[in-house]
Design a protein around this motif. Sequence first.
Motif, PDB file in Angstrom:
ATOM      1  N   GLU A 126      -0.427   0.249  -8.086  1.00 26.75           N
ATOM      2  CA  GLU A 126       0.197  -0.948  -6.915  1.00 26.75           C
ATOM      3  C   GLU A 126       0.049  -2.548  -6.786  1.00 26.75           C
ATOM      4  OE1 GLU A 126       1.548   2.332  -3.647  1.00 26.75           O
ATOM      5  OE2 GLU A 126      -1.694   1.358  -3.421  1.00 26.75           O
ATOM      6  N   GLU A 132      -2.521   2.459   1.469  1.00 22.92           N
ATOM      7  CA  GLU A 132      -4.322   2.326   0.490  1.00 22.92           C
ATOM      8  C   GLU A 132      -3.659   1.702  -0.737  1.00 22.92           C
ATOM      9  OE1 GLU A 132      -8.610   2.965   1.557  1.00 22.92           O
ATOM     10  OE2 GLU A 132      -8.058   4.775   1.507  1.00 22.92           O
ATOM     11  N   ILE A 133      -4.135   0.569  -0.798  1.00 19.00           N
ATOM     12  CA  ILE A 133      -3.675  -0.243  -2.135  1.00 19.00           C
ATOM     13  C   ILE A 133      -4.126   0.958  -4.032  1.00 19.00           C
ATOM     14  CG2 ILE A 133      -3.721  -2.058  -3.651  1.00 19.00           C
ATOM     15  CD1 ILE A 133      -3.096  -3.407  -1.548  1.00 19.00           C
ATOM     16  N   ASP A 134      -3.828   1.265  -4.828  1.00 25.88           N
ATOM     17  CA  ASP A 134      -4.287   1.319  -6.005  1.00 25.88           C
ATOM     18  C   ASP A 134      -4.665   0.350  -6.700  1.00 25.88           C
ATOM     19  OD1 ASP A 134      -2.289   2.062  -6.974  1.00 25.88           O
ATOM     20  OD2 ASP A 134      -2.343   4.259  -6.295  1.00 25.88           O
ATOM     21  N   ALA A 188       1.232  -1.317   0.255  1.00 24.24           N
ATOM     22  CA  ALA A 188      -0.113  -0.095  -0.290  1.00 24.24           C
ATOM     23  C   ALA A 188       0.768   1.233   0.099  1.00 24.24           C
ATOM     24  CB  ALA A 188      -0.892   0.380   1.154  1.00 24.24           C
ATOM     25  N   ASP A 246       0.529   6.281   1.487  1.00 25.99           N
ATOM     26  CA  ASP A 246      -0.930   6.669   1.788  1.00 25.99           C
ATOM     27  C   ASP A 246      -2.186   5.149   2.660  1.00 25.99           C
ATOM     28  OD1 ASP A 246      -1.371   4.340  -0.131  1.00 25.99           O
ATOM     29  OD2 ASP A 246      -2.040   6.187  -1.230  1.00 25.99           O
TER      30      ASP A 246
END
Lengths: 170, 170
Positions: free
Chosen positions: A25, A20-22, A15, A18
């Motif tokens: 990623e 969180e996983i975009d 992640a 940030d």
Amino acid sequence: YAEGDPLWSYFRAVAGQDGEIDSEELQRCLTQAGIHGTYTPFSLETCRIMISMLDMDHTGKMGFNEFKELLSALNAWKQNFCTFDRDRSGTVEPHELNQAILAMGYRLNPATLNSIVKRYSKNARIYFDDYVACCVKLRALTDVFRRRDTMQQGFVNFMYDDFLQSTMAI
Amino acid sequence: YAEGDPLWSYFRAVAGQDGEIDSEELQRCLTQAGIHGTYTPFSLETCRIMISMLDMDHTGKMGFNEFKELLSALNAWKQNFCTFDRDRSGTVEPHELNQAILAMGYRLNPATLNSIVKRYSKNARIYFDDYVACCVKLRALTDVFRRRDTMQQGFVNFMYDDFLQSTMAI
Ligand SMILES: [Ca+2]
Ligand SMILES: [Ca+2]
Ligand SMILES: [Ca+2]
């Protein structure tokens, strides 16, 4: 509790800052982890809809619990695909996608099934990436529908904005 | 009348024996014709949704009139994109996609716009292929909605099968 989970530090690493996983990623992580096995790695487009499937707050990113849920769904779909792809050609037949959809418990009429299977085929074969894309969309759109069909009447009312917001991302 | 149309023999050549254009044929044709100009050629995924946008009978293929309609929509979207991409970087800014959507006449609330723009961005930029994918989906889903909202009440009723058939292919 996330901290005690063996997947937690892996999630943190994927992640990045940030937390969180975009979609980029996710694509990198699934490719490195080799979830696709001997099949072609997932396209960015498929990774985007994987995130949308679980992205209730429309941020385009994925938290820890969604990540775990996705991995477990992916494992189930892959196992399913491998069962059908006995000769490891990397593709399954249209009638096998048909069977798989019914086996997952979706009740669709033949015309709907038919158009779905056609949409996810290339030269009358279904590749792993498209198979997963199909499973993701089917699950995501069915969830959208069911969340609104609280009385289980089999039909749902959409305002224009709600309809677009629910379907454009998937 | 198709026979007298200068595009007719081109269409015939692209469509091949079955007389209709599928997504692979469309990708080959758009790439050869260079509709993308200096941008990256269209992905197969974008070609598939281009066909779905106009595919009323759910065959996954495109006849002559749909082909002409698609080319004219593509030209308009490309012109639009070029207007925003002044430095020819191949990308436009999120707020420019925002503006473009509003300029096309779609009336969306800010939250919907926001989630759409995010979905079609990569590293806070929108590439030509994604821009077109966004335009295709927006038009296709809006058509789905409008065809059902005959009284123009701004809301629509879907049965489960109809909902999936309308959205899975796009
Ligand atoms: Ca991140
Ligand atoms: Ca999110
Ligand atoms: Ca053909």
